[in-house]
Design an enzyme around this catalytic site. Structure first.
Site, mmCIF file in Angstrom:
data_model
loop_
_atom_site.group_PDB
_atom_site.id
_atom_site.type_symbol
_atom_site.label_atom_id
_atom_site.label_comp_id
_atom_site.label_asym_id
_atom_site.label_seq_id
_atom_site.Cartn_x
_atom_site.Cartn_y
_atom_site.Cartn_z
ATOM 1 N N HIS A 95 0.772 62.136 51.872
ATOM 2 C CA HIS A 95 1.003 63.326 51.055
ATOM 3 C C HIS A 95 -0.325 63.916 50.573
ATOM 4 O O HIS A 95 -0.517 65.136 50.590
ATOM 5 C CB HIS A 95 1.876 62.982 49.848
ATOM 6 C CG HIS A 95 3.337 63.113 50.097
ATOM 7 N ND1 HIS A 95 4.099 62.089 50.606
ATOM 8 C CD2 HIS A 95 4.188 64.146 49.921
ATOM 9 C CE1 HIS A 95 5.347 62.483 50.717
ATOM 10 N NE2 HIS A 95 5.434 63.722 50.319
ATOM 11 N N GLU A 154 2.624 64.322 57.258
ATOM 12 C CA GLU A 154 3.928 63.719 57.010
ATOM 13 C C GLU A 154 5.070 64.650 57.384
ATOM 14 O O GLU A 154 6.222 64.226 57.444
ATOM 15 C CB GLU A 154 4.038 63.244 55.560
ATOM 16 C CG GLU A 154 3.606 64.250 54.505
ATOM 17 C CD GLU A 154 4.733 65.138 54.054
ATOM 18 O OE1 GLU A 154 5.875 64.677 54.039
ATOM 19 O OE2 GLU A 154 4.470 66.296 53.726
#
Length: 352
Positions: free
Chosen positions: A318, A12
């Site tokens: 995440h 990310e």
């Protein structure tokens, strides 16, 4: 010792890679070089909350850090010994206090002594867990591993003023107990906190009432939502702002959370309905760990004394990124059953 190399643009490509990397650097004593920091963000490099998080980890681990300045896209940290004691950190903006805690708490789990942290910044801001989620969901999950963290909110801070303040006390352990959080079980009770700052009390009350209506429509009863109101003229809360955090405790001992923030022009009812809908979706999926807790648990599972297993409602980027960073530091290999964006089972044999 040659620093561990971490590419900050992996996955990310945000601040979480940096937070996990410096936490593990302090925890293991291994130096780390993080480059391409926040490369995939519109404003790459270190912002105030990231700077504060790294400074906080450096302070507790007596580390030297090269490249530590606003908008820097590369740092190298050389940690020494993790100490305990009293610390004070000020983000200086509405940057998230919870994200600073994500950086320092893994290392403080094994500090030489208990610690007290006074942190000033944002308690309830977008793109980060509200402080009520941390203390009522995540800290309860950490307690299941034997790591107890106490949190007192002295002031709430919202975007853009910040100015919130929390005091967090940590109680170190010799070893972390592994966890098995696979089955949701039956919901035993639902609780929450609905707050407003420098707004009429009815804003927090309407958030709570709307959330309760949505949950009761699905058959849930005995819902307890505390209302906190800090009206105009009641210092020291900077405000204005509002929000609600809900959590469900279940028969298997797990805790599932969800939240929503107020915004200018957003009706209080919509805030409450949004939080309740998020909680209902988590419960519908039937996993024992919600999507927000799973990535934060990864470092603790890796250093626990034995095998841990969790089922999360969603394998987020995440979480995948946290696994990648942990495996770069430690001799562990996570097993993941599931794909990004879907429920998943995550297992690892911790190093103890």
């Amino acid at each position: 010792m040659k620093p561990v190399e971490i590419d900050g643009s992996y996955g990310e490509g945000g601040g979480q890679i940096l937070r996990t990397a410096v936490a593990l650097s302090a925890l293991t004593g291994k130096p780390v070089r993080v480059y391409n920091i926040r490369a995939k963000r519109p404003n790459p490099g270190l912002q105030a909350q990231h700077l504060t998080g790294v400074k906080a980890v450096a302070m507790i681990s007596k580390a030297r850090v090269d490249g530590l300045r606003i908008r820097s896209t590369e740092i190298t940290m050389y940690p020494q010994r993790i100490t305990g004691g009293n610390f004070s950190f000020d983000v200086g903006t509405a940057g998230s206090i919870s994200l600073v805690l994500q950086s320092v708490l893994p290392a403080l789990a094994f500090a030489a002594a208990p610690s007290s942290l006074k942190i000033t910044g944002g308690t309830d801001v977008a793109w980060s867990p509200p402080i009520d989620y941390m203390r009522n969901v995540f800290f309860k999950l950490l307690a299941k591993m034997g790591y107890h963290v106490d949190c007192e909110v002295n002031r709430r801070g919202h975007y853009p003023k910040g100015g919130g303040q929390v005091v967090v006390c940590t109680h170190p352990v010799e070893k972390l107990t592994p966890i098995t959080l696979m089955d949701l079980g039956e919901v035993q009770r639902i609780q929450g906190v609905s707050h407003c700052v420098r707004l009429p009390r009815h804003v927090a009350e309407r958030q709570a009432s709307a959330a309760r209506r949505v949950l009761e429509a699905k058959g849930y009863r005995d819902i307890e939502i505390a209302v906190e109101s800090y009206p105009p003229g009641r210092d020291p809360h900077p405000g204005p702002g509002s929000g609600i955090v809900l959590w469900a405790e279940t028969s298997t001992g797990t805790v599932i959370g969800a939240d929503a923030l107020g915004e200018r022009g957003k009706p209080a009812e919509k805030v409450g309905e949004e939080a309740a809908a998020k909680l209902l979706e988590e419960l519908r999926l039937g996993a024992a760990v919600d999507r927000h807790a799973s990535d934060m648990l990864i470092p603790y599972m890796a250093v626990a004394d034995g095998s841990s297993s969790i089922k999360t409602s969603e394998l987020t980027m995440h979480t995948a990124t946290a696994i990648h960073v942990v495996e770069s530091f430690l001799p562990v290999k996570f097993e993941v059953e599931g794909k990004l964006g879907s429920p998943a089972v995550i297992r690892v044999n911790g190093i103890g």
